[in-house]
Design a protein around this motif. Structure first.
Motif, PDB file in Angstrom:
ATOM      1  N   LEU A  34      15.389 -10.019 -28.063  1.00 12.93           N
ATOM      2  CA  LEU A  34      13.873  -9.771 -28.260  1.00 12.93           C
ATOM      3  C   LEU A  34      13.449  -8.886 -27.072  1.00 12.93           C
ATOM      4  O   LEU A  34      13.694  -8.943 -25.841  1.00 12.93           O
ATOM      5  CB  LEU A  34      12.940 -11.223 -28.091  1.00 12.93           C
ATOM      6  N   ASN A  35      12.824  -7.806 -27.523  1.00  8.13           N
ATOM      7  CA  ASN A  35      12.487  -6.939 -26.534  1.00  8.13           C
ATOM      8  C   ASN A  35      10.890  -6.425 -27.143  1.00  8.13           C
ATOM      9  O   ASN A  35      10.896  -5.887 -28.278  1.00  8.13           O
ATOM     10  CB  ASN A  35      13.294  -5.683 -26.419  1.00  8.13           C
ATOM     11  N   GLY A  36      10.174  -6.599 -26.335  1.00 11.35           N
ATOM     12  CA  GLY A  36       8.492  -6.605 -26.690  1.00 11.35           C
ATOM     13  C   GLY A  36       7.995  -5.038 -27.173  1.00 11.35           C
ATOM     14  O   GLY A  36       7.189  -4.754 -27.842  1.00 11.35           O
ATOM     15  N   MET A  37       9.101  -4.204 -26.493  1.00 12.10           N
ATOM     16  CA  MET A  37       8.727  -2.625 -26.887  1.00 12.10           C
ATOM     17  C   MET A  37       9.665  -2.091 -27.939  1.00 12.10           C
ATOM     18  O   MET A  37       9.308  -0.968 -28.300  1.00 12.10           O
ATOM     19  CB  MET A  37       9.022  -1.957 -25.525  1.00 12.10           C
ATOM     20  N   ALA A  65       6.164 -14.991 -24.020  1.00 14.42           N
ATOM     21  CA  ALA A  65       6.060 -14.995 -22.564  1.00 14.42           C
ATOM     22  C   ALA A  65       5.373 -13.664 -22.409  1.00 14.42           C
ATOM     23  O   ALA A  65       5.454 -12.767 -23.018  1.00 14.42           O
ATOM     24  CB  ALA A  65       7.260 -15.197 -21.920  1.00 14.42           C
ATOM     25  N   ILE A  66       4.451 -13.744 -21.186  1.00  7.56           N
ATOM     26  CA  ILE A  66       3.756 -12.639 -20.714  1.00  7.56           C
ATOM     27  C   ILE A  66       4.425 -11.229 -20.958  1.00  7.56           C
ATOM     28  O   ILE A  66       4.165 -10.411 -21.436  1.00  7.56           O
ATOM     29  CB  ILE A  66       3.106 -12.687 -19.415  1.00  7.56           C
ATOM     30  N   THR A  67       5.622 -11.436 -20.315  1.00  8.92           N
ATOM     31  CA  THR A  67       6.602 -10.232 -20.369  1.00  8.92           C
ATOM     32  C   THR A  67       6.741  -9.493 -21.498  1.00  8.92           C
ATOM     33  O   THR A  67       7.126  -8.349 -21.671  1.00  8.92           O
ATOM     34  CB  THR A  67       7.776 -10.441 -19.449  1.00  8.92           C
ATOM     35  N   PHE A  68       6.736 -10.174 -22.663  1.00  9.65           N
ATOM     36  CA  PHE A  68       7.105  -9.717 -23.940  1.00  9.65           C
ATOM     37  C   PHE A  68       5.534  -9.040 -24.621  1.00  9.65           C
ATOM     38  O   PHE A  68       5.714  -8.269 -25.654  1.00  9.65           O
ATOM     39  CB  PHE A  68       7.409 -10.547 -25.168  1.00  9.65           C
ATOM     40  N   LEU A  69       4.714  -9.421 -23.854  1.00 11.54           N
ATOM     41  CA  LEU A  69       3.325  -8.610 -24.675  1.00 11.54           C
ATOM     42  C   LEU A  69       2.585  -7.438 -24.129  1.00 11.54           C
ATOM     43  O   LEU A  69       1.958  -6.850 -24.334  1.00 11.54           O
ATOM     44  CB  LEU A  69       2.384  -9.718 -24.578  1.00 11.54           C
ATOM     45  N   LEU A  70       3.520  -7.109 -22.661  1.00 12.84           N
ATOM     46  CA  LEU A  70       2.964  -5.905 -22.062  1.00 12.84           C
ATOM     47  C   LEU A  70       4.118  -4.864 -21.826  1.00 12.84           C
ATOM     48  O   LEU A  70       5.060  -5.186 -21.720  1.00 12.84           O
ATOM     49  CB  LEU A  70       2.247  -6.369 -20.790  1.00 12.84           C
ATOM     50  N   THR A  71       3.149  -3.938 -21.517  1.00 14.05           N
ATOM     51  CA  THR A  71       4.294  -2.634 -21.015  1.00 14.05           C
ATOM     52  C   THR A  71       3.401  -1.455 -20.059  1.00 14.05           C
ATOM     53  O   THR A  71       2.295  -1.969 -20.097  1.00 14.05           O
ATOM     54  CB  THR A  71       5.016  -2.170 -22.144  1.00 14.05           C
ATOM     55  N   VAL A  72       4.146  -0.620 -19.582  1.00 17.02           N
ATOM     56  CA  VAL A  72       3.485   0.250 -18.886  1.00 17.02           C
ATOM     57  C   VAL A  72       3.670   1.617 -19.360  1.00 17.02           C
ATOM     58  O   VAL A  72       4.525   1.952 -19.737  1.00 17.02           O
ATOM     59  CB  VAL A  72       4.136   0.295 -17.443  1.00 17.02           C
ATOM     60  N   ASN A  73       2.631   2.268 -19.689  1.00 18.26           N
ATOM     61  CA  ASN A  73       2.447   3.529 -20.300  1.00 18.26           C
ATOM     62  C   ASN A  73       2.847   4.703 -19.473  1.00 18.26           C
ATOM     63  O   ASN A  73       3.083   4.599 -18.053  1.00 18.26           O
ATOM     64  CB  ASN A  73       1.056   3.933 -21.157  1.00 18.26           C
ATOM     65  N   LYS A  74       2.750   5.892 -19.942  1.00 14.45           N
ATOM     66  CA  LYS A  74       3.424   7.038 -19.082  1.00 14.45           C
ATOM     67  C   LYS A  74       2.332   7.340 -17.961  1.00 14.45           C
ATOM     68  O   LYS A  74       2.575   7.806 -16.947  1.00 14.45           O
ATOM     69  CB  LYS A  74       3.190   8.395 -19.945  1.00 14.45           C
ATOM     70  N   GLU A  75       0.927   6.992 -17.879  1.00 11.52           N
ATOM     71  CA  GLU A  75       0.100   7.082 -16.728  1.00 11.52           C
ATOM     72  C   GLU A  75       0.248   5.780 -15.817  1.00 11.52           C
ATOM     73  O   GLU A  75      -0.735   5.745 -14.837  1.00 11.52           O
ATOM     74  CB  GLU A  75      -1.219   7.034 -17.475  1.00 11.52           C
TER      75      GLU A  75
END
Length: 408
Positions: free
Chosen positions: A287-290, A313-323
């Protein structure tokens, strides 16, 4: 018959009033931690909003879920830990459910964690452990594995709970038990806390006016266990709520095994409608949220079979965008689009955020600098990902945010 029905309706109304009154009587006090974290935030609109709520009353909210109670400071799955969570405004409390040798249900995070959450290795019951304590020697760490299924309920009741942790360098059982993480505390473990059975957790949580989220823990013993099947286990969990007269609308049963969720939907549709499918990288390999190509299932398909709640888990629901901003992941967006309610875990679980936050914050670690980022993460989860509940090891943090933002 009409007279009897009127009496029953009256009794139900009285019970509802009693529970509501109990909830109102439980004091809510979030203490200094939320204010400390707000002080550490970067300047901006969110910090200003949260600062404006300082000194205002905090209400109980279903958005705030006690993860094993409040184990950042209290021994987990104890009466004291859950009292603390309720006092901090958690509207839902958790009992992770394991079973004993005589097939009684108790609150433990795992079937095989007694060696690190109780004093069992320093008691005569140590001889019954699957793997008795073996001291560290040379390069070999100290080991032990003690399961709830190694002992009876009567024996379980003799144990003293402790703050989760162990010292792998220990050469004595007493030293092994002293391995508390530096960011936790033994302050509230000096006076023995009280263990709970699942039935006792139901009585306690109801007295506190909270709702219930029991997790059926994956057994580490081969099932069926002495004739006790996985379905028997799942059935027994629900039956204890039915026996206690707890309506299905107040119970959110959880499992990492989708078969349990499907079983509840099929056999106990009232409770199954609120069953939570827990997701981590073990329950869904790869599983990878992205990357939707790695999921192996479609959120819409889960919804179609009656799964209304999913808890990654929290880590699967969030990512960091280009900004460099924290934003919802593809998984969060897809779950929300499918109409599935999202719950997540666990805020304040892995220690200070100065080192990136550990496993729970892996996907956004490069945007994490310190404690104030708990609220940055929480705000994205609530306002952008559409999360409806957050487990925390110190519910005051979530309760403060939810109350300030008007979340239910």
């Amino acid at each position: 018959m009409r007279h009897i029905r009127s009496i029953l309706i009256g009794l139900i109304a009285l019970l509802a009033t009693t529970i509501s009154t109990a909830a109102q009587q439980v004091p809510i006090e979030v203490g200094v931690r939320p204010l400390y974290l707000i002080d550490k935030m970067k300047d901006g609109p969110l910090k200003q909003k949260l600062q404006a709520c300082m000194g205002k009353p905090v209400k109980r909210t279903l958005f705030s879920i006690g993860h094993r109670g409040a184990p950042l400071q209290f021994p987990e799955h104890t009466v004291e830990s859950n009292l603390a969570a309720a006092w901090q405004g958690a509207g839902i409390l958790e009992c992770d459910v394991a079973f004993t040798a005589d097939k009684e249900l108790v609150c433990r995070h795992a079937q095989n964690d007694l060696h690190q959450t109780t004093n069992i290795v320093a008691t005569p019951l140590a001889a019954k452990c699957t793997t008795p304590f073996t001291p560290a020697s040379g390069d070999k760490p100290a080991t032990a594995e003690c399961r709830t299924s190694d002992i009876t309920l009567a024996e379980f009741r003799t144990l003293t709970p402790k703050t989760d942790g162990f010292d792998k360098t220990a050469t004595t059982p007493e030293a092994y038990l002293s391995g508390t993480a530096g960011w936790r505390t033994n302050l509230y473990a000096t006076q023995p806390a009280r263990l709970m059975t699942h039935k006792e957790s139901i009585a306690l949580f109801r007295s506190l006016g909270a709702k219930f989220t029991p997790e059926l823990k994956t057994p580490v013993v081969q099932m069926p266990y002495n004739g006790f099947s996985r379905e028997d286990y799942a059935r027994k969990l629900i039956s204890e709520y039915k026996e206690a007269g707890v309506p299905a609308s107040n119970v959110f049963p959880q499992s990492f095994d989708i078969a349990d969720v499907r079983y509840w939907i099929k056999t106990e549709p009232g409770y199954g409608a609120q069953a939570i499918y827990l997701i981590d990288d073990e329950s869904i390999p790869g599983l990878n949220g992205m990357d939707p190509a790695t999921w192996g299932w479609e959120p819409a398909a889960l919804k179609a079979e009656g799964i209304n709640y999913v808890a990654p888990a929290i880590t699967f629901l969030l990512t960091v965008n280009k900004e460099g901003k924290i934003v919802p992941s593809a998984l969060a967006i897809a779950l929300k689009k499918a109409g599935i309610k999202i719950i997540t875990w666990s805020l304040e679980r892995s220690g200070p955020l100065t080192d990136g936050g550990g496993w729970y914050f892996n996907s956004v670690s490069k945007a994490i600098t310190g404690g104030g980022d708990y609220y940055e993460v929480l705000d994205v989860l609530a306002q952008q990902a559409g999360v409806t509940g957050v487990f925390s090891d110190w519910p005051a943090t979530v309760s403060y945010y939810a109350s300030c933002m008007g979340l239910e």
